[in-house]
Write an enzyme that holds these catalytic residues in place. Structure first.
Site, mmCIF file in Angstrom:
data_model
loop_
_atom_site.group_PDB
_atom_site.id
_atom_site.type_symbol
_atom_site.label_atom_id
_atom_site.label_comp_id
_atom_site.label_asym_id
_atom_site.label_seq_id
_atom_site.Cartn_x
_atom_site.Cartn_y
_atom_site.Cartn_z
ATOM 1 N N GLU A 170 -4.788 -8.792 0.555
ATOM 2 C CA GLU A 170 -5.463 -8.459 1.819
ATOM 3 C C GLU A 170 -6.948 -8.307 1.559
ATOM 4 O O GLU A 170 -7.357 -7.767 0.523
ATOM 5 C CB GLU A 170 -4.985 -7.129 2.414
ATOM 6 C CG GLU A 170 -3.672 -7.153 3.113
ATOM 7 C CD GLU A 170 -3.343 -5.820 3.796
ATOM 8 O OE1 GLU A 170 -4.273 -5.037 4.111
ATOM 9 O OE2 GLU A 170 -2.155 -5.577 3.997
ATOM 10 N N GLU A 179 0.783 -1.236 0.000
ATOM 11 C CA GLU A 179 0.000 0.000 0.000
ATOM 12 C C GLU A 179 0.818 1.291 0.000
ATOM 13 O O GLU A 179 0.820 2.045 0.991
ATOM 14 C CB GLU A 179 -0.979 -0.021 1.186
ATOM 15 C CG GLU A 179 -1.949 -1.173 1.104
ATOM 16 C CD GLU A 179 -2.973 -1.201 2.258
ATOM 17 O OE1 GLU A 179 -2.876 -0.397 3.181
ATOM 18 O OE2 GLU A 179 -3.878 -2.056 2.189
HETATM 19 O O1 IFM Z 1 -4.090 -3.038 9.121
HETATM 20 C C1 IFM Z 1 -4.074 -2.585 7.813
HETATM 21 C C2 IFM Z 1 -2.862 -3.111 7.074
HETATM 22 O O2 IFM Z 1 -1.681 -2.789 7.721
HETATM 23 C C3 IFM Z 1 -2.817 -2.524 5.687
HETATM 24 N N1 IFM Z 1 -4.064 -2.711 4.995
HETATM 25 C C4 IFM Z 1 -5.281 -2.369 5.678
HETATM 26 C C5 IFM Z 1 -5.315 -3.014 7.056
HETATM 27 C C6 IFM Z 1 -6.605 -2.620 7.784
HETATM 28 O O3 IFM Z 1 -6.692 -1.234 7.921
#
Ligand code: IFM
Length: 470
Positions: free
Chosen positions: A356, A164
């Site tokens: 994710e 990210e």
């Molecule tokens: O916890 C975060 C993660 O570190 C990065 N993506 C989103 C998740 C939830 O906010």
């Protein structure tokens, strides 16, 4: 019969700073997050991460939980300042030894380690030398990656460069809600982003040239894909075009972070939007950034629903007050698992891994000693059924990593948001599997064959071949 391929990666993912704790042990250097959490009022409840889930000491127990869950893959991140306490130069063997034990522990249980090289714990010593604003940051990162790859690539083949970049660059350098907590003008934010992209490219080259075993390399941007408000040809066309666009001054899009990496140039609309603030790449930069990748990781949580009147800035957050939401307030939109992979595979032509996806809920241990997180159970069912729909539509999807194994340190939200399949009691470290843990375990065991199909899934309007980026 399940549409999930036999070698589908069923996984969960975590990140170093969010779970490890032990921030002052075994020679670890400080990261920008260690500095940031010391500031009064920036983290909910003034939460600290010096213990977090204490995974640094409890990693064997956590590997046992992974094994009970039945995952065949686990995505972890390596903390740069554990390996190079000053960010460059001196290597801390004890840091490498920790990941060595963890990787071996996973392999013994038949769990494939997927190693993310950067999940936001930038070394403080390098921040003090300019951080991502210093062009040397790209080389610093590549040098660190070389150390990691030399040590682990005899056992690790799956690599992710960045998690990210939207967040660590724009939340960290423009909005200041994340470490290092800066509020810079766009010109400098975009310069920091350019150096991060360069770092990604240098890292990919480094992995390819030195890995002991043939690597499978990807990159995992946040993926706020636009979704059609209605399943009509018109809305699908708008959603595709918006998913590939930079519509206004914001880094919360896909194209700014993916066009350079996959297509070798910044998106023309983005360059126009940012005008004189857009970076001026040095000769050779775009070639260095656009190293061939093996997969695209998508972090799929939410996305705006768009139509002819709600697009661009107007589409940012248009869900009605009674729309289902997570504890964070994010709208629950399971169709992101269909359209996200579908649109991004079409645009970039790479195999997809859902790097994710997850939900924060107000979970607690009930009087019967269990954690009944029905919302997460339902979330997993709906989202995986939509992923199944994307596979059925023909997208090459290699894996799904649920965020996350354990409730953990949720950045600016501290310990307020619980995303885990396992409940963590932060006072004692006790882990309690939630109902969703058993649910996901059963889906994994059946390779997805027990997911509902039919009424959950998308029948696309007849527009697919005509979709273009406008
Ligand atoms: O916890 C975060 C993660 O570190 C990065 N993506 C989103 C998740 C939830 O906010």
């Amino acid at each position: 019969m399940s549409p999930f391929p036999a070698d589908f990666r069923w996984g969960v993912t975590t990140s170093s700073f969010q779970i490890e704790g032990a921030t002052e042990e075994d020679g670890r250097g400080e990261s920008v997050w260690d500095m940031f959490v010391r500031r009064e009022g920036v983290i909910a409840g003034n939460g600290k991460a010096d213990v977090a889930c204490d995974h640094y000491h409890r990693w064997q127990e956590d590997v046992d939980w992974l094994s009970k869950l039945g995952v065949n893959a686990y995505r972890l991140s390596v903390a740069w300042p554990r390996i190079l306490p000053e960010g460059t130069g001196r290597i801390e063997q004890r840091g490498l030894d920790f990941y060595d034990r963890l990787i071996d522990g996973l392999l013994v249980k038949g769990i494939e380690p997927w190693v993310c090289l950067y999940h936001w714990d930038f070394p403080l010593a390098l921040f003090n030398r300019g951080g991502w604003l210093n062009r040397d940051s790209a080389r610093w990162f590549a040098d660190y990656v070389e150390v990691v790859v030399r040590r682990f690539s005899d056992r690790v083949t799956q690599w992710i460069t960045f998690n990210e970049p939207q967040v660590f660059i724009s939340e960290g350098h423009y909005w200041g809600r994340h470490a290092p907590g800066l509020h810079l003008p766009w010109k400098e934010v975009l310069l920091a982003g350019h150096h991060a992209l360069l770092a990604h490219g240098y890292a990919v080259s480094a992995i390819r040239s030195i890995a002991a075993k043939t690597p499978f390399i990807g990159y995992a941007p946040a993926s706020p894909v636009s979704l059609p408000a209605l399943n009509s040809a018109e809305d699908v066309a708008i959603a595709y075009s918006e998913s590939c666009a930079v519509t206004h001054e914001s880094l919360w899009n896909m194209a700014w972070w993916l066009d350079p990496v996959v297509l070798g140039h910044y998106p023309a609309d983005g360059v126009k939007v940012f005008g004189a603030n857009a970076p001026s790449p040095a000769p050779g930069d775009m070639e260095a950034i656009s190293q061939p990748l093996d997969f695209l990781g998508l972090n799929l949580y939410w996305g705006p629903r768009v139509d002819t009147t709600h697009r661009g800035r107007e589409a940012v957050w248009t869900y009605p007050a009674d729309h289902p939401r997570t504890a964070f307030g994010w709208a629950i939109v399971p169709e992101i698992m269909h359209w996200g992979p579908r649109f991004m595979a079409k645009r970039y032509g790479l195999p997809i891994v859902v790097a994710e996806n997850g939900i924060s809920c107000l979970d607690f241990v009930a009087t019967d000693g269990s954690v009944h997180d029905g919302a997460r159970v339902d979330f997993i069912t709906r989202h995986l059924a939509m992923l199944q729909s994307a596979i059925t539509a023909g997208v090459d999807i290699r894996g799904y990593f649920h965020w996350t194994l354990l409730d953990n340190f949720e950045w600016a939200d501290g310990y307020k948001q619980r995303f885990g399949l396992i409940h963590t009691d932060f006072a004692t470290g006790t882990r309690t599997p939630k109902d969703s843990f058993n649910h996901y375990r059963d889906i994994i065991a059946a390779n997805g064959a027990n997911l509902p199909s039919g009424n959950i899934g998308i029948t696309e309007p007849d527009i697919w071949e005509k979709l273009i980026v406008t």
